[in-house]
Scaffold this motif. Sequence first.
Motif, PDB file in Angstrom:
ATOM      1  N   ILE A  90     -29.980 -51.612  -0.120  1.00  0.00           N
ATOM      2  CA  ILE A  90     -30.002 -51.547   1.350  1.00  0.00           C
ATOM      3  C   ILE A  90     -28.726 -50.931   1.934  1.00  0.00           C
ATOM      4  N   ALA A  91     -27.656 -50.891   1.129  1.00  0.00           N
ATOM      5  CA  ALA A  91     -26.414 -50.266   1.589  1.00  0.00           C
ATOM      6  C   ALA A  91     -25.667 -49.722   0.375  1.00  0.00           C
ATOM      7  N   PRO A  92     -25.454 -48.409   0.307  1.00  0.00           N
ATOM      8  CA  PRO A  92     -24.726 -47.854  -0.831  1.00  0.00           C
ATOM      9  C   PRO A  92     -23.301 -48.383  -0.862  1.00  0.00           C
ATOM     10  N   ASN A  93     -22.712 -48.483  -2.062  1.00  0.00           N
ATOM     11  CA  ASN A  93     -21.346 -48.981  -2.162  1.00  0.00           C
ATOM     12  C   ASN A  93     -20.514 -48.111  -3.087  1.00  0.00           C
ATOM     13  N   TRP A  94     -19.239 -48.418  -3.151  1.00  0.00           N
ATOM     14  CA  TRP A  94     -18.267 -47.591  -3.850  1.00  0.00           C
ATOM     15  C   TRP A  94     -18.175 -47.886  -5.347  1.00  0.00           C
ATOM     16  N   LYS A 120      -3.171 -57.517   1.154  1.00  0.00           N
ATOM     17  CA  LYS A 120      -2.857 -58.943   1.170  1.00  0.00           C
ATOM     18  C   LYS A 120      -3.270 -59.615  -0.138  1.00  0.00           C
ATOM     19  N   VAL A 121      -4.405 -59.212  -0.672  1.00  0.00           N
ATOM     20  CA  VAL A 121      -4.936 -59.860  -1.866  1.00  0.00           C
ATOM     21  C   VAL A 121      -5.187 -58.861  -2.997  1.00  0.00           C
ATOM     22  N   ARG A 122      -5.590 -57.640  -2.655  1.00  0.00           N
ATOM     23  CA  ARG A 122      -5.932 -56.650  -3.666  1.00  0.00           C
ATOM     24  C   ARG A 122      -4.901 -55.532  -3.757  1.00  0.00           C
ATOM     25  N   ILE A 157     -26.141 -72.028   3.443  1.00  0.00           N
ATOM     26  CA  ILE A 157     -26.304 -71.264   4.675  1.00  0.00           C
ATOM     27  C   ILE A 157     -25.130 -70.294   4.764  1.00  0.00           C
ATOM     28  N   LEU A 158     -25.410 -68.995   4.878  1.00  0.00           N
ATOM     29  CA  LEU A 158     -24.349 -68.017   5.116  1.00  0.00           C
ATOM     30  C   LEU A 158     -24.039 -68.050   6.608  1.00  0.00           C
ATOM     31  N   VAL A 159     -22.898 -68.609   6.944  1.00  0.00           N
ATOM     32  CA  VAL A 159     -22.543 -68.873   8.343  1.00  0.00           C
ATOM     33  C   VAL A 159     -22.016 -67.618   9.030  1.00  0.00           C
ATOM     34  N   ASP A 160     -21.022 -67.015   8.418  1.00  0.00           N
ATOM     35  CA  ASP A 160     -20.456 -65.766   8.928  1.00  0.00           C
ATOM     36  C   ASP A 160     -19.789 -65.033   7.774  1.00  0.00           C
ATOM     37  N   THR A 161     -19.532 -63.759   7.975  1.00  0.00           N
ATOM     38  CA  THR A 161     -18.908 -62.959   6.922  1.00  0.00           C
ATOM     39  C   THR A 161     -18.368 -61.683   7.536  1.00  0.00           C
ATOM     40  N   LYS A 162     -17.668 -60.909   6.722  1.00  0.00           N
ATOM     41  CA  LYS A 162     -17.191 -59.609   7.195  1.00  0.00           C
ATOM     42  C   LYS A 162     -17.474 -58.564   6.129  1.00  0.00           C
ATOM     43  N   TYR A 163     -17.716 -57.350   6.585  1.00  0.00           N
ATOM     44  CA  TYR A 163     -17.944 -56.217   5.693  1.00  0.00           C
ATOM     45  C   TYR A 163     -16.978 -55.106   6.062  1.00  0.00           C
ATOM     46  N   GLU A 164     -16.561 -54.368   5.044  1.00  0.00           N
ATOM     47  CA  GLU A 164     -15.716 -53.200   5.271  1.00  0.00           C
ATOM     48  C   GLU A 164     -16.405 -51.980   4.687  1.00  0.00           C
ATOM     49  N   PHE A 165     -16.257 -50.875   5.379  1.00  0.00           N
ATOM     50  CA  PHE A 165     -16.945 -49.642   4.989  1.00  0.00           C
ATOM     51  C   PHE A 165     -15.973 -48.470   4.950  1.00  0.00           C
ATOM     52  N   GLY A 166     -16.377 -47.438   4.231  1.00  0.00           N
ATOM     53  CA  GLY A 166     -15.609 -46.205   4.175  1.00  0.00           C
ATOM     54  C   GLY A 166     -16.556 -45.024   4.135  1.00  0.00           C
ATOM     55  N   ASP A 196     -14.549 -52.845  -0.701  1.00  0.00           N
ATOM     56  CA  ASP A 196     -13.814 -54.108  -0.737  1.00  0.00           C
ATOM     57  C   ASP A 196     -14.708 -55.238  -1.210  1.00  0.00           C
ATOM     58  N   GLU A 197     -14.687 -56.403  -0.560  1.00  0.00           N
ATOM     59  CA  GLU A 197     -15.420 -57.569  -1.044  1.00  0.00           C
ATOM     60  C   GLU A 197     -16.637 -57.849  -0.174  1.00  0.00           C
ATOM     61  N   ILE A 198     -17.570 -58.613  -0.740  1.00  0.00           N
ATOM     62  CA  ILE A 198     -18.781 -58.952  -0.002  1.00  0.00           C
ATOM     63  C   ILE A 198     -19.258 -60.342  -0.428  1.00  0.00           C
ATOM     64  N   HIS A 199     -19.511 -61.180   0.561  1.00  0.00           N
ATOM     65  CA  HIS A 199     -20.073 -62.523   0.370  1.00  0.00           C
ATOM     66  C   HIS A 199     -19.218 -63.432  -0.523  1.00  0.00           C
ATOM     67  N   THR A 200     -17.907 -63.203  -0.520  1.00  0.00           N
ATOM     68  CA  THR A 200     -17.001 -64.088  -1.262  1.00  0.00           C
ATOM     69  C   THR A 200     -16.546 -65.229  -0.348  1.00  0.00           C
ATOM     70  N   PRO A 201     -15.993 -66.292  -0.926  1.00  0.00           N
ATOM     71  CA  PRO A 201     -15.487 -67.381  -0.081  1.00  0.00           C
ATOM     72  C   PRO A 201     -14.270 -66.993   0.742  1.00  0.00           C
TER      73      PRO A 201
END
Length: 320
Positions: free
Chosen positions: A74-78, A22-24, A196-205, A216-221
């Motif tokens: 705290i969490a390895p990334n790609w 959709k975006v990337r 305040i970080l209200v909600d967010t989503k994370y994607e993993f592989g 993918d992305e983390i803590h973006t608007p």
Amino acid sequence: MSNTVMDTDFYFSGQKSVYKGKVREVYTLENDILVMVATDRLSAFDVVMPRGIPYKGQILNQIATKMMQVTEDIAPNWLLATPDPNVAVGKACEPFKVEMVIRGYMSGHAAREYKTGKRMLCGESMPDGMKENDKFTEPIITPATKAEKGDHDEDISKADILKKGIVSKEDYEVLEKYTRALFQRGTEIAAKQGLILVDTKYEFGKTKDGNIVLIDEIHTPDSSRYFYAEGYAKRQARGEAQKQLSKEFVRQWLISKGFQGLEGQSVPEMNDEYIKSVSERYIELYESIMGEAFVKADVSNIQERIGQNVQEYLNETTFI
């Protein structure tokens, strides 16, 4: 408004395939290397808007890559490198077919469901007597199944994920652990910026050697919702809307124009003035979240800039 990246058509050394989300847009190269280009496309209600937002791709990419760097303990990334303001390069892995959504407050989609009378979301209870934007006693994880371009993501419970074999129990426990740890770190980072970080989503592989990594992305608007901390309690007590930093302002504008991505609805026209205002809001989001001034990249020929920067990086780097 024309200096935006809406679509790319690169061919990098060793290129094997291209995936357009959709975006990337993700280019897969030899040696399991991915080149992820953040476009200026704007998605809302899982629908890609017809016009791009200047600097949006740069903003999302720079926030996401910086946040990965400050959470990798705290969490390895790609992530391997960022050769261009709109580009991240990393190691390929097999994505899990769920998005790990975590909510600290009853806002957005959760609030819309709550208003219909629902008190369960993805197997998690939302107590009676809550007001929109109230804080949950503990953050709740409300996963969504991944959707193809143009289709809506769907809520799903942990029980259904395990029952359907979408993710194994062992792997899901790791996803939960990383999700809660990342949200806690994101909350701490936001607090330092008066947010305040209200909600967010994370994607993993999962990598070929079996490691689970953040992708993918983390803590973006685009993937998160932020409130300004100052005045939050007073606004809640008065029943006022919260002052927030997210693309919820785009969703609300679309709703006011009668669009929620439902069948038969048409995307309302976004004129130059509105596009400019959205770009300015994204810059405000960047500066508020990152605590630094946004430096606009050269957009006189974005496609050429991206292509040259990525190819130079690939020419100078040896991948094993």
